[in-house]
Design a protein around this motif. Structure first.
Motif, short mmCIF file in Angstrom:
data_model
loop_
_atom_site.label_atom_id
_atom_site.label_comp_id
_atom_site.label_asym_id
_atom_site.label_seq_id
_atom_site.Cartn_x
_atom_site.Cartn_y
_atom_site.Cartn_z
N PHE A 182 -39.31 1.28 -11.48
CA PHE A 182 -38.30 0.51 -10.84
C PHE A 182 -36.88 1.56 -10.39
N PRO A 183 -36.50 1.77 -11.04
CA PRO A 183 -35.15 2.59 -11.46
C PRO A 183 -35.46 4.17 -10.60
N HIS A 184 -36.55 4.27 -10.74
CA HIS A 184 -37.15 5.86 -10.51
C HIS A 184 -37.35 6.01 -9.44
N GLY A 189 -35.81 6.53 -3.40
CA GLY A 189 -35.63 5.89 -2.09
C GLY A 189 -35.13 5.55 -1.34
N TRP A 190 -33.37 5.98 -1.94
CA TRP A 190 -32.27 5.41 -1.62
C TRP A 190 -32.17 7.77 -1.13
N TRP A 191 -32.42 8.57 -2.25
CA TRP A 191 -32.05 9.81 -1.63
C TRP A 191 -33.08 9.64 -0.35
N TYR A 220 -32.85 -3.08 -14.22
CA TYR A 220 -34.02 -2.33 -14.23
C TYR A 220 -33.74 -1.15 -15.64
N CYS A 221 -32.73 -0.29 -15.45
CA CYS A 221 -32.13 0.55 -16.35
C CYS A 221 -32.84 -0.28 -17.81
N ILE A 222 -31.69 -1.31 -17.51
CA ILE A 222 -31.27 -1.93 -18.60
C ILE A 222 -32.62 -2.61 -19.62
N LEU A 254 -29.06 5.12 -22.16
CA LEU A 254 -27.61 5.05 -21.90
C LEU A 254 -27.44 6.24 -20.41
N ILE A 255 -27.90 7.15 -20.81
CA ILE A 255 -27.48 8.45 -19.97
C ILE A 255 -28.38 8.02 -18.63
N MET A 256 -29.33 7.64 -18.69
CA MET A 256 -30.18 7.29 -17.53
C MET A 256 -29.37 5.82 -16.61
#
Length: 300
Positions: A182-184, A189-191, A220-222, A254-256
Motif C-alpha cells: 500500500f505505501p509502495h 501513484g502519487w509520483w 500502512y507503513c506503521i 522507521l526510515i521508510m
C-alpha cells in the motif's frame, strides 16, 4: 549479411521479451520467492530452488504480458509506457498472447513439479492479477487492495514450495508483503499521478494527492513495520527472528516511515519518489535480514 540480420533480430526479440515480461520487476518478485524458500527450507535442494526461479519468473512474466495486452491502448496514452512493444507496434497482440500462454503453461508445470499447492497459489496469483486487478485499475482505487493479494503471494510461495501446505509461517510472510504494497504503490501513484491520470488509472485511495492519501500511507507503513517484527515474539511457528535482526527491521521501517511523514508534510512528487524508492529498499533489505538471521541461527 543474413547472419548479421538474424543476430540483430535475435537481440531485438530478447529485448522485447524482457520488456513484455518486465524483467526487472519479475526478477525482484522471484527474489521474494527465493527468500521465502530459504526461510522455509530444512534442507537446501538445488532442483527445487531452480524450478522455483524459472517457474516463478514464467508466472510473473506471463502476468505482466497479459496485463500489457489488456492495457495496450491505455499504455499508448502514457509517456512511461507508450514505447512498450504493443503500443509502439513492435510486437503484435497475437505474439504477445502466445508468449503469455506459453509462459503460463511453463510456470504452472514447473511449480506443480515442486508440489501442487505451489502451483495452486501460482495460478491464483496470475488469475487475480490478470482477471480482477487489471480491469479494476480504471474503475476504482480499490484495485490496489485487490492487487495486493497476488503481489503478496511470492514471498510466501517459497515457503509453500518447501512445505507443500499453507500455515502460520507463509501466512506471516504473506501479510508482510501485503501491507507493504500500500505505501509502495500509493507512493508510485502519487509520483506518477499525471501519467496515470492520462491512462485513466485510479491508484490513490482518495483519488487525489491530498491529506487523506498521505495519512493512509503513514498508517500502512506503521502496520507494515508491526507485522514485520511479529516473528521476534515466537508466535509464528518455525518462522523466527532474533532480537537483533528485529531491531534492524524496525530501524529500516522507521526510515521508510520518515519518508512517508515527509510526503505528508511536503505533498510533492519528489517526496513521493523518495518514499517509493525507500519502500523498495525496505522490502529487499528485510528479506535479506530474515534470510541472514536464519543462516546465522541455523546453518552456521
Amino acid at each position: 549479411m543474413p547472419e548479421a540480420i538474424t543476430h540483430t533480430a535475435q537481440i531485438s526479440w530478447v529485448s522485447e521479451f524482457k520488456t513484455l515480461t518486465k524483467h526487472r520487476l519479475s526478477l525482484s518478485v522471484v527474489f521474494s520467492s527465493l527468500a521465502g524458500y530459504v526461510l522455509g527450507a530444512q534442507q537446501f535442494e538445488v532442483l527445487t530452488f531452480a524450478l522455483l526461479f524459472v517457474g516463478g519468473y514464467a508466472m510473473v512474466g506471463a502476468s505482466n504480458a497479459f496485463n500489457q495486452i489488456i492495457e495496450k491502448d491505455l499504455d499508448a496514452l502514457m509517456k512511461r509506457t507508450q514505447n512498450r512493444p504493443l503500443p509502439s507496434g513492435r510486437m503484435t497482440v497475437n505474439t504477445a498472447w502466445v508468449t503469455a500462454v506459453v509462459l503460463t503453461l511453463i510456470g504452472l508445470t514447473l511449480l506443480y513439479i515442486i508440489n501442487p499447492t505451489t502451483a495452486f497459489f501460482g495460478g491464483v496469483s496470475i488469475f487475480i492479477y490478470v482477471a480482477i486487478y487489471t480491469p479494476l485499475k480504471t474503475k476504482t482505487p480499490l484495485s490496489v487492495f485487490v492487487g495486493a493479494f497476488p503481489g503478496a503471494i511470492p514471498f510466501m510461495l517459497g515457503w509453500v514450495a518447501t512445505s507443500g501446505d499453507f500455515g502460520i509461517e507463509p501466512g506471516t510472510l504473506f501479510m508482510i508483503q501485503f501491507f507493504w504494497q500500500f505505501p509502495h504503490f500509493w507512493a508510485l501513484g502519487w509520483w506518477l499521478y499525471d501519467d496515470y491520470k492520462s491512462g485513466g488509472f485510479f491508484m490513490l485511495p482518495t483519488g487525489k494527492r491530498d491529506t487523506g492519501t498521505a495519512i493512509q500511507i503513514i498508517l500502512y507503513c506503521i502496520w507494515t513495520i508491526a507485522v514485520s517484527i511479529i516473528p521476534v515474539f515466537g508466535v509464528t511457528g518455525d518462522l523466527r527472528l532474533s532480537l537483533g535482526s528485529a531491531g534492524i527491521v524496525f530501524i529500516l521501517g522507521l526510515i521508510m516511515l520518515y519518508f512517508a511523514i515527509r510526503l505528508y508534510q511536503k505533498r510533492d512528487t519528489k517526496s513521493a519518489k523518495q518514499l517509493m524508492l525507500a519502500s523498495v529498499t525496505y522490502i529487499t533489505l528485510i528479506q535479506l535480514v530474515y534470510v541472514g538471521d536464519k543462516i546465522f541461527r541455523v546453518w552456521l
